[in-house]
Scaffold this motif. Structure first.
Motif, PDB file in Angstrom:
ATOM      1  N   ARG A  47       6.125   2.682  -1.331  1.00  0.00           N
ATOM      2  CA  ARG A  47       5.254   4.056  -1.759  1.00  0.00           C
ATOM      3  C   ARG A  47       3.910   4.072  -1.712  1.00  0.00           C
ATOM      4  NH1 ARG A  47       7.565   4.435  -7.802  1.00  0.00           N
ATOM      5  NH2 ARG A  47       7.900   2.374  -7.736  1.00  0.00           N
ATOM      6  N   GLY A  48       3.275   3.184  -1.183  1.00  0.00           N
ATOM      7  CA  GLY A  48       1.933   3.264  -1.021  1.00  0.00           C
ATOM      8  C   GLY A  48       1.061   2.782  -2.127  1.00  0.00           C
ATOM      9  N   LEU A  49       1.672   2.197  -3.127  1.00  0.00           N
ATOM     10  CA  LEU A  49       1.128   1.836  -4.424  1.00  0.00           C
ATOM     11  C   LEU A  49       0.612   0.540  -4.168  1.00  0.00           C
ATOM     12  CD1 LEU A  49       3.773   3.198  -6.619  1.00  0.00           C
ATOM     13  CD2 LEU A  49       1.371   4.523  -6.176  1.00  0.00           C
ATOM     14  N   ALA A  50      -0.764   0.085  -4.731  1.00  0.00           N
ATOM     15  CA  ALA A  50      -1.091  -1.215  -4.501  1.00  0.00           C
ATOM     16  C   ALA A  50      -0.243  -2.283  -5.422  1.00  0.00           C
ATOM     17  CB  ALA A  50      -2.594  -1.226  -5.213  1.00  0.00           C
ATOM     18  N   ALA A  51       0.390  -3.235  -4.848  1.00  0.00           N
ATOM     19  CA  ALA A  51       1.425  -4.060  -5.398  1.00  0.00           C
ATOM     20  C   ALA A  51       0.721  -5.266  -5.929  1.00  0.00           C
ATOM     21  CB  ALA A  51       2.786  -3.872  -4.543  1.00  0.00           C
ATOM     22  N   LYS A  52       0.148  -5.688  -4.949  1.00  0.00           N
ATOM     23  CA  LYS A  52      -0.426  -6.937  -5.015  1.00  0.00           C
ATOM     24  C   LYS A  52      -2.085  -6.999  -4.418  1.00  0.00           C
ATOM     25  CE  LYS A  52       0.896 -10.164  -2.064  1.00  0.00           C
ATOM     26  NZ  LYS A  52       1.678 -11.112  -1.485  1.00  0.00           N
ATOM     27  N   ALA A  53      -2.732  -7.902  -5.189  1.00  0.00           N
ATOM     28  CA  ALA A  53      -4.394  -8.123  -4.974  1.00  0.00           C
ATOM     29  C   ALA A  53      -4.683  -9.429  -5.076  1.00  0.00           C
ATOM     30  CB  ALA A  53      -4.974  -7.010  -5.661  1.00  0.00           C
ATOM     31  N   PHE A  54      -5.652  -9.776  -4.131  1.00  0.00           N
ATOM     32  CA  PHE A  54      -6.045 -11.279  -4.160  1.00  0.00           C
ATOM     33  C   PHE A  54      -7.396 -11.002  -4.677  1.00  0.00           C
ATOM     34  CE2 PHE A  54      -3.440 -13.037  -0.659  1.00  0.00           C
ATOM     35  CZ  PHE A  54      -1.994 -13.345  -1.459  1.00  0.00           C
ATOM     36  N   ALA A  55      -7.665 -11.762  -5.569  1.00  0.00           N
ATOM     37  CA  ALA A  55      -9.296 -11.691  -6.144  1.00  0.00           C
ATOM     38  C   ALA A  55     -10.002 -12.584  -5.113  1.00  0.00           C
ATOM     39  CB  ALA A  55      -9.052 -12.480  -7.338  1.00  0.00           C
ATOM     40  N   PRO A  56     -11.284 -12.454  -5.081  1.00  0.00           N
ATOM     41  CA  PRO A  56     -12.257 -12.792  -3.964  1.00  0.00           C
ATOM     42  C   PRO A  56     -11.806 -14.458  -3.934  1.00  0.00           C
ATOM     43  CG  PRO A  56     -13.389 -11.429  -5.137  1.00  0.00           C
ATOM     44  CD  PRO A  56     -12.047 -11.584  -6.016  1.00  0.00           C
ATOM     45  N   TYR A  57     -11.676 -14.797  -2.552  1.00  0.00           N
ATOM     46  CA  TYR A  57     -11.472 -16.245  -2.198  1.00  0.00           C
ATOM     47  C   TYR A  57     -12.350 -16.800  -1.050  1.00  0.00           C
ATOM     48  CZ  TYR A  57      -8.063 -14.335   1.153  1.00  0.00           C
ATOM     49  OH  TYR A  57      -7.636 -13.651   2.057  1.00  0.00           O
ATOM     50  N   ASP A  59       2.818   1.426   9.301  1.00  0.00           N
ATOM     51  CA  ASP A  59       1.518   0.702   9.533  1.00  0.00           C
ATOM     52  C   ASP A  59       1.466  -0.304  10.508  1.00  0.00           C
ATOM     53  OD1 ASP A  59      -0.905  -0.527   8.964  1.00  0.00           O
ATOM     54  OD2 ASP A  59      -0.517  -1.547   7.352  1.00  0.00           O
ATOM     55  N   ARG A  60       0.902   0.130  11.865  1.00  0.00           N
ATOM     56  CA  ARG A  60       1.237  -0.725  12.990  1.00  0.00           C
ATOM     57  C   ARG A  60      -0.126  -1.799  13.048  1.00  0.00           C
ATOM     58  NH1 ARG A  60      -0.298   1.929  17.363  1.00  0.00           N
ATOM     59  NH2 ARG A  60      -1.166   3.654  16.463  1.00  0.00           N
ATOM     60  N   THR A  61      -0.943  -1.692  12.052  1.00  0.00           N
ATOM     61  CA  THR A  61      -2.032  -2.798  12.157  1.00  0.00           C
ATOM     62  C   THR A  61      -1.964  -3.661  10.841  1.00  0.00           C
ATOM     63  OG1 THR A  61      -3.627  -1.171  11.311  1.00  0.00           O
ATOM     64  CG2 THR A  61      -3.180  -1.349  13.837  1.00  0.00           C
ATOM     65  N   GLY A  62      -1.999  -2.952   9.722  1.00  0.00           N
ATOM     66  CA  GLY A  62      -2.255  -3.608   8.398  1.00  0.00           C
ATOM     67  C   GLY A  62      -0.988  -4.601   7.845  1.00  0.00           C
ATOM     68  N   GLY A  63       0.249  -4.399   8.434  1.00  0.00           N
ATOM     69  CA  GLY A  63       1.481  -5.205   7.902  1.00  0.00           C
ATOM     70  C   GLY A  63       2.036  -4.503   6.670  1.00  0.00           C
ATOM     71  N   ALA A  64       1.573  -3.431   6.380  1.00  0.00           N
ATOM     72  CA  ALA A  64       2.488  -2.843   4.933  1.00  0.00           C
ATOM     73  C   ALA A  64       3.747  -2.172   5.258  1.00  0.00           C
ATOM     74  CB  ALA A  64       1.489  -1.515   4.629  1.00  0.00           C
ATOM     75  N   PRO A  65       4.560  -2.419   4.354  1.00  0.00           N
ATOM     76  CA  PRO A  65       6.004  -2.149   4.728  1.00  0.00           C
ATOM     77  C   PRO A  65       6.040  -0.524   4.968  1.00  0.00           C
ATOM     78  CG  PRO A  65       5.570  -2.176   2.388  1.00  0.00           C
ATOM     79  CD  PRO A  65       4.503  -2.981   2.869  1.00  0.00           C
ATOM     80  N   ASP A  66       7.151  -0.116   5.708  1.00  0.00           N
ATOM     81  CA  ASP A  66       7.613   1.264   6.052  1.00  0.00           C
ATOM     82  C   ASP A  66       7.453   2.135   4.620  1.00  0.00           C
ATOM     83  OD1 ASP A  66       7.259   0.463   8.705  1.00  0.00           O
ATOM     84  OD2 ASP A  66       9.495   0.824   9.258  1.00  0.00           O
ATOM     85  N   ASP A 124      -8.109  -8.897  -0.894  1.00  0.00           N
ATOM     86  CA  ASP A 124      -6.971  -8.424  -0.205  1.00  0.00           C
ATOM     87  C   ASP A 124      -6.422  -7.345  -0.952  1.00  0.00           C
ATOM     88  OD1 ASP A 124      -6.693  -9.472   2.414  1.00  0.00           O
ATOM     89  OD2 ASP A 124      -6.638 -11.548   1.330  1.00  0.00           O
ATOM     90  N   THR A 125      -5.734  -6.394  -0.600  1.00  0.00           N
ATOM     91  CA  THR A 125      -5.193  -5.649  -1.256  1.00  0.00           C
ATOM     92  C   THR A 125      -3.801  -5.278  -0.471  1.00  0.00           C
ATOM     93  OG1 THR A 125      -6.913  -4.329  -2.324  1.00  0.00           O
ATOM     94  CG2 THR A 125      -4.650  -3.203  -2.471  1.00  0.00           C
ATOM     95  N   PHE A 126      -2.276  -5.494  -1.139  1.00  0.00           N
ATOM     96  CA  PHE A 126      -1.332  -5.060  -0.328  1.00  0.00           C
ATOM     97  C   PHE A 126      -0.554  -3.916  -0.935  1.00  0.00           C
ATOM     98  CE2 PHE A 126      -2.557  -9.578  -0.201  1.00  0.00           C
ATOM     99  CZ  PHE A 126      -2.331  -9.985   1.111  1.00  0.00           C
ATOM    100  N   TYR A 127       0.196  -3.065  -0.251  1.00  0.00           N
ATOM    101  CA  TYR A 127       0.542  -1.894  -0.785  1.00  0.00           C
ATOM    102  C   TYR A 127       2.118  -1.960  -0.470  1.00  0.00           C
ATOM    103  CZ  TYR A 127      -4.040  -0.480  -0.234  1.00  0.00           C
ATOM    104  OH  TYR A 127      -5.462  -0.244  -0.438  1.00  0.00           O
ATOM    105  N   ASP A 128       3.010  -1.356  -1.572  1.00  0.00           N
ATOM    106  CA  ASP A 128       4.401  -1.307  -1.301  1.00  0.00           C
ATOM    107  C   ASP A 128       4.698  -0.189  -0.445  1.00  0.00           C
ATOM    108  OD1 ASP A 128       4.300   0.865  -3.084  1.00  0.00           O
ATOM    109  OD2 ASP A 128       4.998  -0.273  -4.669  1.00  0.00           O
TER     110      ASP A 128
END
Length: 683
Positions: free
Chosen positions: A553-563, A97-104, A547-551
């Motif tokens: 494997r492409g699984l949603a590993a972390k989410a920020f509720a609206p801030y 992911d060259r733009t979103g910062g997700a791990p390879d 925000d949604t962050f992926y691990d």
């Protein structure tokens, strides 16, 4: 319309084993190794190394390496020379992911047995004296692991092994002739060995899914191939055949003891094929092998017109709640029964075009006579439906006799008109049956105007003459939508922002209550086009961000509720300077099968934040236990082999092995809920 470029990079690899003085130039070919797409994703491919050297070449007839002989060169007066070539396989694929910062995300491939090469069996393209063992038949055991970067044991997260037949039985044994006898053994309890028949080359006969890399087997399947030889040609160098092929049976194992290997639930399906076109005529679905109560058998008869090569149209599909080897009591065992007639002909008549003009679905069966309700459809010359009537006839069939129709006039008809009637339509008009059968004015009409170049709707007009207008960009993406009550300013407007080096984003403009202006929100995507961040208007001129962050494997590993963040929404990815300021977060972990095992609601970022609530999920093959946060009731849901809930356990305390109140569920053969028994025994 310009988009960022998609670029391709290549790795040069030596095809031929080159040696100084051999009279041939080096044979170097490019292999695709990197793709950078327009949205910020990158794919990198790593290939295997050369597998042979001139001082240790294998024998062609017993070659198990990734190199192979091939004849090249030659002329009208000189024979070709036998040279050796490299075969390369993919060892890993990495997506970045060259733009979103997700791990390879890394996928690794391990080839765990010897390679196979088959004697060249092309029919007439190569002279016999230049034939050799040069047909690649691949590996019989391939392991696929997924995870992230790194060499440590924790880098990979999942593992699945696949096993393949390669069609090596009957291969030429040596240069002087003969044939090989090749069969593939199975593990204890998995069945008899499989003949590695030529018709089954590439057939995946077994898969095994592990709890983690090098972990325990939690699920596996074993399939057996079927084939029917339709033609054969014998040459001096061997025999080639043509075959129908398919899967004769599949048996699945699900571990009930967390991979210990002593307790399994097995399910089996078996198929029977005809030799007309290799069509499935019978499927025996035994469900849970430990009981016959959930057995099903589906039989299919076909409407066949061999002259027009119409061979795959079903004439009747019947499913009964018994095994295929028994005679069902159709007064209670029929789950479904559908007959189809084609092109205006009767049931069982040969089709001429393949338009299904009548479909009869079973209403009841008294054990001797089947009664069906028929729907009818008419078509234009393009095969587009013109009239669909929900009830056109009662159809009866006694035993195996031909069905008889009794026409009905009380059906309700939906009509579709295409304008123009020939060529690409620019408009379709659909008229429903009247809401009041005695008043034709109660029919409702919807008109859709169509762009004939793309086939996309550009306007819809409902039965009240209310018009919705749609507009698209050059790539066919929706850009403006005017609902019927809007003027010049669209109700919805979309802009697609794709720029080199920036996350892709979609801007959505919506009307303010005054209908005189618009507000804008942005959905920002990562390099895999997954939603990464949503920015919406907030109070006091600020914005609310999810925000949604992926691990890896492409699984949603972390989410920020609206801030809340000051400033208007924008297309750029916002990164808080202090993640601890994001108060409400959800962290998720997954097992080796990608199933969620824990969900934590956290106040603040990182492990040091206060954990507000934890939900834990445990899996046991046929059951799933959910342990909720404090104050909730732990539950275990037990499912049968068909995925239906058979028990619901509500535990007295928040542990999986605590005493529980059990509710039991029973189902009819068709899968509908039949009864519920509460913990007190009330049904």
């Amino acid at each position: 319309m310009a988009l960022p470029k998609t670029t391709f990079a290549y790795t040069q690899l030596a095809n031929r084993l080159d040696k100084t003085g051999d009279g041939y130039a080096p044979y170097i070919k490019d292999r695709l190794s990197t793709i950078d797409d327009e949205y910020g994703g990158q794919t990198d491919v790593t290939y295997s190394k050369p597998d042979c050297a001139f001082n240790s070449l294998p024998r062609p007839e017993s070659n198990t390496t990734r190199c192979f002989p091939q004849f090249i060169g030659g002329s009208s007066s000189d024979d070709m020379d036998r040279e050796w070539f490299n075969k390369y396989v993919v060892e890993s694929v990495t997506t970045t992911d060259r733009t979103g910062g997700a791990p390879d995300q890394v996928t690794r491939y391990d080839y765990l047995d010897d390679a196979a090469w088959h004697y060249d069996d092309d029919d007439g393209l190569t002279k016999e004296k230049f034939k050799t063992w040069s047909q690649w038949r691949g590996y019989g055991h391939v392991r696929v692991q997924t995870g992230g970067q790194g060499t440590g044991a924790d880098a990979m997260k999942t593992q699945e092994d696949s096993y393949f037949l390669r069609g090596m039985d009957g291969d030429r044994k040596s240069a002087s002739g003969g044939s090989k006898d090749v069969s593939v053994p199975l593990s204890t309890g998995e069945g008899e060995p499989l003949t590695d028949d030529a018709s089954a080359a590439g057939f995946a006969y077994k898969t095994a899914t592990f709890s983690r890399p090098d972990g325990k087997v939690l699920a596996k399947t074993v399939s057996r191939p079927w084939h029917h030889q339709t033609a054969k040609k014998t040459r001096d160098w061997g025999t080639v055949t043509a075959n129908f092929s398919g899967t004769a049976s599949t048996r699945s194992w699900t571990s009930l003891d967390d991979g210990a290997g002593a307790k399994w639930r097995t399910t089996t399906t078996a198929s029977t094929f005809d030799t007309v076109a290799g069509r499935v005529t019978e499927v025996s679905d035994r469900g849970d092998d430990s009981t016959t109560d959930d057995d099903r058998c589906t039989r299919t008869a076909y409407a066949t017109n061999s002259d027009k090569n119409l061979l795959a149209l079903p004439a009747q599909v019947e499913t009964v709640a018994t095994e295929c080897g028994s005679s069902p009591d159709r007064s209670k065992d029929v789950i479904s029964d559908v007959r189809t007639a084609y092109d205006g002909g009767g049931y069982g008549a040969p089709p001429t075009k393949g338009d299904a003009t009548a479909v009869a679905k079973l209403k009841k069966h008294d054990g001797t006579t089947a009664t069906y309700l028929e729907t009818g459809t008419t078509y234009d010359s393009y095969g587009r439906p013109l009239k669909v009537t929900d009830l056109t006839a009662n159809v009866t069939a006694i035993g195996d006799s031909a069905p008889t129709r009794t026409a009905r006039a009380d059906g309700r008809t939906t009509t579709t008109v295409y304008s123009p009637a020939t060529g690409f339509p620019t408009k379709t008009t659909v008229t429903t049956p009247p809401a009041d059968a005695k008043d034709s004015a109660t029919a409702q009409t919807t008109t859709t105007e169509i762009d004939p170049l793309r086939g996309q709707p550009i306007a819809t007009i409902d039965t009240n003459s209310k018009r919705t207008t749609l507009k698209y960009d050059a790539l066919g993406r929706s850009v403006k939508v005017w609902l019927p009550d809007r003027g010049s300013m669209p109700t919805y407007q979309f802009a697609y922002l794709v720029e080199e080096g920036k996350p892709a984003a979609v801007a959505q403009y919506t009307l303010n209550p005054s209908a005189q202006s618009q507000t804008v929100s942005y959905t920002v995507y990562d390099g895999y086009l997954r939603p990464r961040q949503i920015q919406a208007p907030g109070p006091d001129g600020g914005r609310l961000i999810n925000d949604t962050f992926y691990d890896e494997r492409g699984l949603a590993a972390k989410a920020f509720a609206p801030y809340y963040v000051s400033g208007k929404p924008e297309r750029a990815l916002f990164k808080p300077a202090d993640a601890l300021s994001v108060e409400t977060q959800t962290w998720k972990t997954y097992d080796g099968l990608g199933r969620e095992t824990e969900s934590r609601d956290v106040a603040g970022n990182g492990e040091g934040g206060k954990v507000l609530a934890v939900t834990t999920t445990r899996y046991g093959g046929d059951r799933t236990t959910v342990i909720p946060p404090e104050g909730g009731t732990a539950t275990t849901t037990v499912t049968n082999a068909r995925g239906q809930t058979s028990q619901l356990l509500q535990h007295h305390t928040r542990t999986a092995d605590a005493p529980a109140d059990t509710t039991r569920y029973a189902y009819a053969p068709a899968g509908k809920l039949k009864s519920v028994t509460d913990p007190a025994g009330n049904t």
